[in-house]
Design a protein around this motif. Structure first.
Motif, PDB file in Angstrom:
ATOM      1  N   GLY A   1       3.929   8.443  -6.344  1.00  0.00           N
ATOM      2  CA  GLY A   1       2.662   8.717  -5.676  1.00  0.00           C
ATOM      3  C   GLY A   1       2.456   7.891  -4.417  1.00  0.00           C
ATOM      4  N   LYS A   2       3.073   6.727  -4.368  1.00  0.00           N
ATOM      5  CA  LYS A   2       2.932   5.907  -3.167  1.00  0.00           C
ATOM      6  C   LYS A   2       3.828   6.425  -2.048  1.00  0.00           C
ATOM      7  CE  LYS A   2       2.000   1.411  -3.654  1.00  0.00           C
ATOM      8  NZ  LYS A   2       2.194   0.011  -4.122  1.00  0.00           N
ATOM      9  N   TYR A   3       4.826   7.180  -2.399  1.00  0.00           N
ATOM     10  CA  TYR A   3       5.716   7.776  -1.392  1.00  0.00           C
ATOM     11  C   TYR A   3       5.839   9.273  -1.694  1.00  0.00           C
ATOM     12  CZ  TYR A   3       6.631   2.845  -1.540  1.00  0.00           C
ATOM     13  OH  TYR A   3       6.459   1.493  -1.584  1.00  0.00           O
ATOM     14  N   PRO A   4       4.743  10.001  -1.516  1.00  0.00           N
ATOM     15  CA  PRO A   4       4.722  11.393  -1.988  1.00  0.00           C
ATOM     16  C   PRO A   4       5.702  12.294  -1.247  1.00  0.00           C
ATOM     17  CG  PRO A   4       2.530  10.670  -1.250  1.00  0.00           C
ATOM     18  CD  PRO A   4       3.489   9.616  -0.854  1.00  0.00           C
ATOM     19  N   TYR A   5       6.403  11.753  -0.261  1.00  0.00           N
ATOM     20  CA  TYR A   5       7.392  12.597   0.416  1.00  0.00           C
ATOM     21  C   TYR A   5       8.629  12.829  -0.440  1.00  0.00           C
ATOM     22  CZ  TYR A   5       8.369   7.799   1.713  1.00  0.00           C
ATOM     23  OH  TYR A   5       8.576   6.461   1.683  1.00  0.00           O
TER      24      TYR A   5
ATOM     25  N   VAL B   1       2.418  11.702   2.942  1.00  0.00           N
ATOM     26  CA  VAL B   1       1.353  10.877   2.375  1.00  0.00           C
ATOM     27  C   VAL B   1      -0.035  11.491   2.583  1.00  0.00           C
ATOM     28  CG1 VAL B   1       0.248   8.617   2.408  1.00  0.00           C
ATOM     29  CG2 VAL B   1       2.731   8.789   2.654  1.00  0.00           C
TER      30      VAL B   1
ATOM     31  N   GLU C   1      11.193   5.108   6.317  1.00  0.00           N
ATOM     32  CA  GLU C   1      10.280   4.526   6.362  1.00  0.00           C
ATOM     33  C   GLU C   1       9.521   3.671   6.466  1.00  0.00           C
ATOM     34  OE1 GLU C   1       8.713   4.969   4.443  1.00  0.00           O
ATOM     35  OE2 GLU C   1       8.705   5.402   4.091  1.00  0.00           O
ATOM     36  N   SER C   2       9.227   3.903   7.220  1.00  0.00           N
ATOM     37  CA  SER C   2       8.190   3.247   7.367  1.00  0.00           C
ATOM     38  C   SER C   2       7.596   3.296   6.208  1.00  0.00           C
ATOM     39  CB  SER C   2       7.430   4.030   8.019  1.00  0.00           C
ATOM     40  OG  SER C   2       7.424   5.005   7.540  1.00  0.00           O
ATOM     41  N   LEU C   3       7.935   4.227   5.790  1.00  0.00           N
ATOM     42  CA  LEU C   3       7.251   4.553   4.728  1.00  0.00           C
ATOM     43  C   LEU C   3       7.480   3.731   3.637  1.00  0.00           C
ATOM     44  CD1 LEU C   3       7.215   7.320   5.307  1.00  0.00           C
ATOM     45  CD2 LEU C   3       6.509   6.124   6.372  1.00  0.00           C
ATOM     46  N   SER C   4       8.439   3.251   3.312  1.00  0.00           N
ATOM     47  CA  SER C   4       8.482   2.350   2.355  1.00  0.00           C
ATOM     48  C   SER C   4       9.586   2.236   1.614  1.00  0.00           C
ATOM     49  CB  SER C   4       7.693   2.630   1.527  1.00  0.00           C
ATOM     50  OG  SER C   4       7.386   2.565   1.948  1.00  0.00           O
TER      51      SER C   4
ATOM     52  N   THR D   1       0.794  -1.217   0.000  1.00  0.00           N
ATOM     53  CA  THR D   1       0.000   0.000   0.000  1.00  0.00           C
ATOM     54  C   THR D   1       0.833   1.277   0.000  1.00  0.00           C
ATOM     55  OG1 THR D   1      -0.215   0.149   2.395  1.00  0.00           O
ATOM     56  CG2 THR D   1      -1.822  -1.199   1.236  1.00  0.00           C
ATOM     57  N   VAL D   2       0.154   2.344  -0.332  1.00  0.00           N
ATOM     58  CA  VAL D   2       0.765   3.667  -0.379  1.00  0.00           C
ATOM     59  C   VAL D   2       1.204   4.057   1.027  1.00  0.00           C
ATOM     60  CG1 VAL D   2       0.222   6.103  -0.713  1.00  0.00           C
ATOM     61  CG2 VAL D   2      -0.655   4.389  -2.313  1.00  0.00           C
ATOM     62  N   GLY D   3       2.394   4.500   1.126  1.00  0.00           N
ATOM     63  CA  GLY D   3       2.831   4.984   2.429  1.00  0.00           C
ATOM     64  C   GLY D   3       3.886   4.175   3.118  1.00  0.00           C
ATOM     65  N   PRO D   4       3.641   2.951   3.549  1.00  0.00           N
ATOM     66  CA  PRO D   4       2.431   2.144   3.601  1.00  0.00           C
ATOM     67  C   PRO D   4       1.425   2.629   4.660  1.00  0.00           C
ATOM     68  CG  PRO D   4       4.401   0.779   3.896  1.00  0.00           C
ATOM     69  CD  PRO D   4       4.805   2.214   4.049  1.00  0.00           C
TER      70      PRO D   4
END
Lengths: 304, 505
Positions: free
Chosen positions: B256-260, B466, B9-12, A245-248
């Motif tokens: 777009g999934k990691y807009p940072y 995000v 990240e967590s983010l990814s 997922t986005v972000g996630p």
């Protein structure tokens, strides 16, 4: 002999109970203890903070998002997965109307069984990655298919759209799990005596009636087990959310789930104390769920 | 890498190549928790409702915390200014992301050359799971001697510093540099790198080894083919995007999934419009920092790209790799990114792509900082734990890494600059890196370094990145709502007592 008997039993139980206490009970107790501290997870320096973590949790928007998403998963996922599993298993085993055999599956059912089970063989990480590619709005399989059939104007962002993202996650979880239940229910159905079906057919019952009057009641125990099992999966959902997922967890927290939130707080943010409080909250949700399922599922057992 | 990665990240998972931040993320995507499902099944099979996360967390309950015995100091000499024990072993953990681990191994070979008795005693390991591998070691008081604390799963610096887990690196910084004994290590670094390693006092806890240049990346050959030039003002940017749209090319794309990633060009844009103080106020979590007119102007400008359809369709669903591939394929002209992008896209970049990077375009004549203002900062944060067995060895290895030989090796292997000011002489740089270096030289003093992403990772990536910027650029939020949301997130972080706070000096 009486004394000897207990010694015998204790001798057998001591080791497994000790292992259970060390690896299952003690982590639970420790987690509850840590949820009252400000432990960072990086050093053994910690203080008791009372109910601070729990107070913070109640004020945390992300927690409520995660809880809501988990509850949606908990309602929808078992319903859809088990429903599809039952339907497919029924069609594969007794849904056919072939001449000659009175009770049989639809044509090609042995092949379908293998095909349905196939996703179960794949690691969830691989499944999530494959779907990530399929959901790519720019060149993924789904949107390519849509434009292939002339729907150029319908090109959703899938995982990038907060109103679709959670459904995308659910679709993957259903896809990867339904096969297991097809096999599980198939096995259970094979224990139902064929005479029942034959009698039903003689009475003129259609497939619909046969399913609801014979198959489902006799499978109830298995369905209930599957429900608990699927519910636990729904409360987890970690791997799919993390990988896909986005972000996630996004977009805009639309796919945030409790397990992922525990992970980010405990591992990423160095707030292990808060994370254990979230873990305890998750434990409570799980317990409530289990209690409800047990209660709703209580029925008289049918002997056959 | 730091920039984004830190927090990461967590983010990814983003990046394959260069920057840790993302890389880490990517990594975790592919490796995480495969065994989890089977674990759960087993647990259920026994009829027990296990909550896996709970059990996992408590399994690593607080350790003893007893420190290890440190090795004896060696003899200080001109050749050994840090008094390293010449026969003691060394334990090094490297983040295995976009930069790989080879550069670190090469530096260790140099270390052995300098101290032959350590041959065979250097323990090197590389991982993407820094937290999972190292948090228990910190907790138990037996951390390694040198760590590249990078990637999506890096350990939180604020926590490490506030729990007194790190060695102050000033001794290293005041030691003579490897190449020129008359120059201290601190004088050989690029400006701003040292300050990034300071938190509250004068101590320097972290040394950033890589140096990342951020900006708006594009293909020079694609622009040239159409007779376009890199737009120096926002009006030109909009005109160019309009022109490109007619040719079927989108103006922008981003992960777009990691807009940072958007802040890589958006933050320096804000600083350009409103001056450095605007960004400092944001970093300091000041009330109403996000309500500044410069923020408003910058958000409105970016939102216009979206509103006019200049952002590649489907972008909100793309991850970093997918967006970079679309950009490589010429589907979009520009992508906000850091200098790791060249290494990361090596496999998908066409031969004649001729990668270049531009500074954020100027909004109008009222901008406080001139065109050419960019964001550049250190990446790959190295730390020496306080309870390490051989902290002097860890610092000495860093000193060797900051020598010309190791630096050149690093630049050539991973096509990124290092924080050593120089080292590129005589090297043939790939086009993207050459362009980045030129941009950095032109910027001179007009380099900004927003700290949000290493001070408040969650705020920067998950919340502002995000949940605010991502939503605005997907067209689901107006600039005004986005500003309000950013401010709300910043206020929440400012109020959260569990988050350590920092301020610009």
């Amino acid at each position: 002999m009486r004394h000897g008997k207990y010694g015998f039993i204790v001798g057998f139980l001591a080791l497994p109970l000790a292992i259970y206490a060390v690896f299952v009970i003690s982590p639970f107790v420790q987690a509850i203890y840590y949820s009252f501290t400000n432990w960072s997870g990086l050093s053994s320096d910690l203080q008791m903070v009372g109910f601070d973590n729990y107070r913070k949790l109640l004020d945390d928007d992300v927690f409520w998002h995660a809880l809501r998403n988990n509850l949606v998963l908990l309602l929808v996922l078992p319903l859809v997965t088990l429903g599809m599993g039952l339907f497919f298993a029924f069609m594969l085993n007794v849904g056919g109307r072939r001449k000659g055999a009175v009770v049989s599956g639809v044509r090609g059912s042995s092949l379908y069984k293998v095909v349905y089970f196939f996703p179960q063989v794949l690691s969830i990480a691989i499944v999530a990655l494959i779907f990530q590619f399929a959901y790519n709005p720019n060149s993924g399989a789904l949107n390519s298919f849509l434009s292939g059939i002339g729907l150029d104007s319908v090109q959703p962002n899938w995982l990038g759209d907060p109103s679709l993202a959670l459904w995308c996650v659910m679709a993957v979880m259903v896809w990867s799990n339904v096969g297991f239940y097809v096999v599980l229910f198939s096995a259970a159905m094979s224990t139902i005596p064929r005479d029942f079906y034959e009698a039903a057919l003689l009475d003129g019952a259609n497939r619909f009636t046969t399913f609801f009057r014979i198959t489902l009641p006799l499978l109830w125990d298995t369905v209930q087990t599957g429900w608990v099992y699927m519910g636990i999966l729904a409360l987890d959902a970690f791997a799919v959310v993390q990988i896909m997922t986005v972000g996630p967890g996004g977009p805009d927290y639309s796919t945030e789930v409790l397990t992922w939130f525990v992970y980010t707080k405990g591992i990423r943010d160095g707030q292990a104390g808060y994370a254990t409080a979230l873990g305890v909250a998750l434990l409570i949700v799980t317990m409530i769920f289990a209690a409800i399922v047990m209660r709703l599922g209580r029925r008289e057992r049918l002997e056959f | 890498m730091d920039p984004s990665g830190t927090w990461r990240e967590s983010l990814s998972p983003d990046r394959v190549a260069a920057t840790p931040p993302d890389e880490g993320e990517r990594v975790s995507m592919t490796t995480i928790d495969v065994g989890r499902r089977s674990l759960i099944k087993r647990a259920t099979a026994t009829g027990l409702l296990t909550v896996p996360a709970l059990a996992a967390l408590s399994a690593c309950a607080t350790g003893g915390g007893g420190g290890t015995q440190q090795v004896a100091e060696g003899k200080k000499s001109a050749r050994n200014p840090l008094a390293v024990n010449e026969s003691a072993g060394l334990d090094v953990v490297i983040f295995d992301g976009g930069f790989g681990e080879e550069y670190a191994k090469a530096a260790q070979a140099e270390y052995v050359r300098a101290y032959p008795k350590t041959d065979g005693k250097i323990k090197h390991s590389a991982t993407q799971k820094i937290q999972a591998k190292l948090a228990p070691r910190f907790n138990g008081g037996t951390p390694p001697d040198l760590i590249d604390n990078s990637g999506a799963e890096q350990m939180d610096f604020g926590t490490l510093v506030s729990k007194d887990q790190l060695t102050d690196l000033r001794e290293l910084l005041d030691a003579p540099s490897l190449d020129d004994p008359n120059k201290k290590v601190r004088d050989t670094l690029r400006p701003g790198v040292l300050e990034m390693g300071q938190f509250e006092g004068d101590e320097v806890w972290v040394l950033y080894y890589a140096y990342t240049i951020y900006g708006v990346w594009y293909s020079k050959s694609l622009l040239a083919k159409h007779g376009w030039e890199y737009p120096q003002t926002w009006d030109e940017m909009l005109a160019l995007c309009k022109e490109a749209k007619k040719q079927g090319i989108a103006g922008w794309t981003y992960p777009g999934k990691y807009p940072y990633y958007l802040p890589f060009s958006l933050y320096p844009f804000i600083a350009k419009i409103g001056g450095r103080e605007t960004l400092d106020a944001i970093d300091n979590l000041e009330p109403n920092a996000w309500k500044h007119d410069a923020v408003k102007a910058a958000f409105e400008a970016y939102h216009e790209l979206q509103a006019k359809g200049y952002v590649l369709k489907g972008t909100p669903g793309l991850d970093h790799i997918q967006s970079q591939v679309a950009w490589n394929e010429g589907k979009a002209l520009f992508i906000p990114n850091g200098s790791w992008v060249e290494n990361e896209t090596k496999k998908t970049t066409p031969k004649n792509f001729d990668m270049g990077v531009g500074a954020p375009s100027s909004l109008d004549a009222g901008d406080k900082l001139p065109y050419g203002t960019i964001w550049a900062s250190g990446g790959e944060p190295f730390i020496v734990p306080k309870n390490a067995k051989n902290p002097r060895g860890g610092m000495e290895l860093l000193r060797i890494m900051l020598g010309t030989k190791s630096t050149q090796n690093f630049i050539q292997q991973v096509s990124s600059l290092s924080s050593l000011n120089g080292g590129t002489e005589g090297l043939r740089l790939p086009p993207g890196l050459a362009s980045a270096q030129e941009l950095w030289k032109k910027a001179g003093d007009n380099v900004v370094n927003p700290r949000l992403q290493d001070w408040y990772v969650t705020l920067q990536k998950e919340k502002i990145g995000v949940a605010a910027l991502g939503e605005m650029m997907a067209g689901r939020m107006s600039p005004k709502e986005c500003m309000a949301k950013c401010q709300k997130f910043a206020d929440e972080t400012a109020k959260d007592s569990a988050v350590k706070k920092y301020r610009h000096k």
